[in-house]
Design a protein around this motif. Structure first.
Motif: not given
Length: 414
Positions: A355-376
């Motif tokens: 669970x901790x790993x999944x939480x951190x992976x979603x966090x990392x993916x969220x930042x990449x999407x945000x940098x791509x302006x892929x807000x959804x």
């Protein structure tokens, strides 16, 4: 009055010694051993004391044997009595009477001389180890001095058994410099004889001493010699030495040398068809390539590590390899590749229940999407990370802040 069976036994031996004969120039003379129990051990605070001087100046057993030889029966009786004396000293120490215990041990040590240097050295190492454990520095110094005196006496004759006993005694007393010096003498003798097995044993002891005291450079040099010694023989021995070298070069932060050794170790595993440790080794090797700023080699080894680990159901190792691989792609500005890797990583973490790993992976993916302006997609990643955070009661405020940040970005762009 004697206060133990051991002391009674020693008194009897003292009486028996009165009838021992020393032969000189064909004539016989009678000599008596003084009563050992009349002598007390030295004051532990007297740093000027030496065991040799104490024995010479006391009214107890002299340094040289009273008679030229001891019969097998006499040796057995003396050895048994001294074992009892040692047990008595150990009991005294256990009861909290450290000074009394060492008084008793010093009596034992003086009598051990009668059994020869080998027996004395073994006893010195045993008692010296207790002195070190009890932080009795004066006793450590005295016993060390006696060991050095014996060592000087046997350097010329080079008695292998006695040298091994000296080396072990120094090790017991945590004296690596002296222990290594003895092992170097043993090594030199083995080389002169062409004895490869004895050379290997001596080098192993030297390497362990260096490594045990964090002398990484000297330990590595010794293991390299061991590896060279076994370069054309047993691959299992090579495996052990390669593993030790990889460990040393990791701890001493020498990635170039670590890469050289780990590549040899990987080949060694393949030759021995030992595939289980390969995935972890490949992950470690990839990390070294990262440190050396060689991303292509790093990604290649992380991929191989993942494939090996996944095929062998080593899910934790597979997840680590994917995480590191995704981090490299992200760091070198290849976000699309990084997202693909992180997506696969989520599957591995879900399968292992991390669970901790999944939480951190979603966090990392969220930042990449945000940098791509892929807000959804960013909102979805942070929301999933938040759900896990809430279930863990961990970093809840952090994910709330990330979601607010995404909403602010959306508002600014509308």
């Amino acid at each position: 009055m004697p206060n133990s069976l051991a002391q009674i036994g020693l008194l009897k031996l003292g009486i028996t010694a009165a009838f021992w004969l020393v032969t000189t120039s064909g004539a016989s003379a009678q000599t008596t051993l003084p009563n050992l129990l009349e002598t007390t051990a030295p004051d532990n605070n007297n740093s000027e004391f030496s065991l040799d001087e104490f024995t010479e100046n006391s009214q107890s057993l002299p340094l040289s044997p009273v008679k030229q030889s001891i019969s097998a029966q006499e040796r057995l009786r003396l050895d048994s009595a001294l074992d009892e004396l040692h047990a008595e000293a150990a009991a005294q120490l256990e009861a909290g009477n450290a000074n009394q215990a060492f008084d008793t041990w010093y009596q034992e040590l003086r009598w051990r001389q009668e059994l020869g240097q080998l027996e004395e050295v073994r006893a010195l190492g045993r008692v010296g180890e207790v002195a070190w454990q009890e932080n009795r520095q004066a006793d450590v110094q005295r016993i060390t001095q006696r060991l050095k005196s014996i060592q000087q006496e046997v350097i010329a004759e080079g008695n292998p058994s006695l040298l091994h006993a000296l080396g072990k005694a120094y090790q017991q007393m945590r004296l690596p410099k002296q222990a290594i010096a003895v092992e170097q003498q043993i090594l030199a003798q083995a080389r002169n004889r062409g004895d490869l097995k004895a050379q290997e044993a001596a080098l192993q002891t030297i390497a362990k001493q260096h490594l045990g005291w964090f002398h990484y450079q000297k330990a590595a040099a010794t293991y390299e010699k061991l590896l060279e010694l076994r370069s054309s023989s047993d691959s299992s021995s090579q495996t052990v030495y390669l593993q030790k070298l990889a460990e040393i070069y990791d701890k001493s932060a020498q990635p170039e040398k670590a890469v050289r050794i780990k590549r040899r170790l990987a080949e060694n595993y393949r030759q021995r068809q030992s595939t289980k440790p390969l995935a972890a080794l490949k992950t470690s090797l990839a990390s070294d390539y990262e440190t050396l700023n060689q991303p292509n080699a790093a990604t290649q080894n992380y991929r191989e590590a993942f494939e090996l680990a996944w095929s062998q159901q080593q899910v934790a190792t597979a997840s680590k390899a994917l995480q590191k691989l995704g981090d490299i792609y992200y760091r070198y500005r290849q976000p699309s590749f990084a997202l693909r890797i992180y997506t696969e990583l989520l599957k591995a973490e879900q399968q292992s229940g991390d669970s901790y790993g999944m939480m951190n992976t979603y966090d990392q993916m969220g930042h990449i999407y945000l940098e791509q302006n892929n807000y959804s997609e960013a909102l979805q990643a942070f929301q999933k990370g938040q759900q896990i955070a809430q279930s863990l009661s961990y970093k809840e405020a952090y994910f709330t802040a990330q979601l607010e940040r995404v909403h602010q970005q959306i508002s600014q762009n509308n």
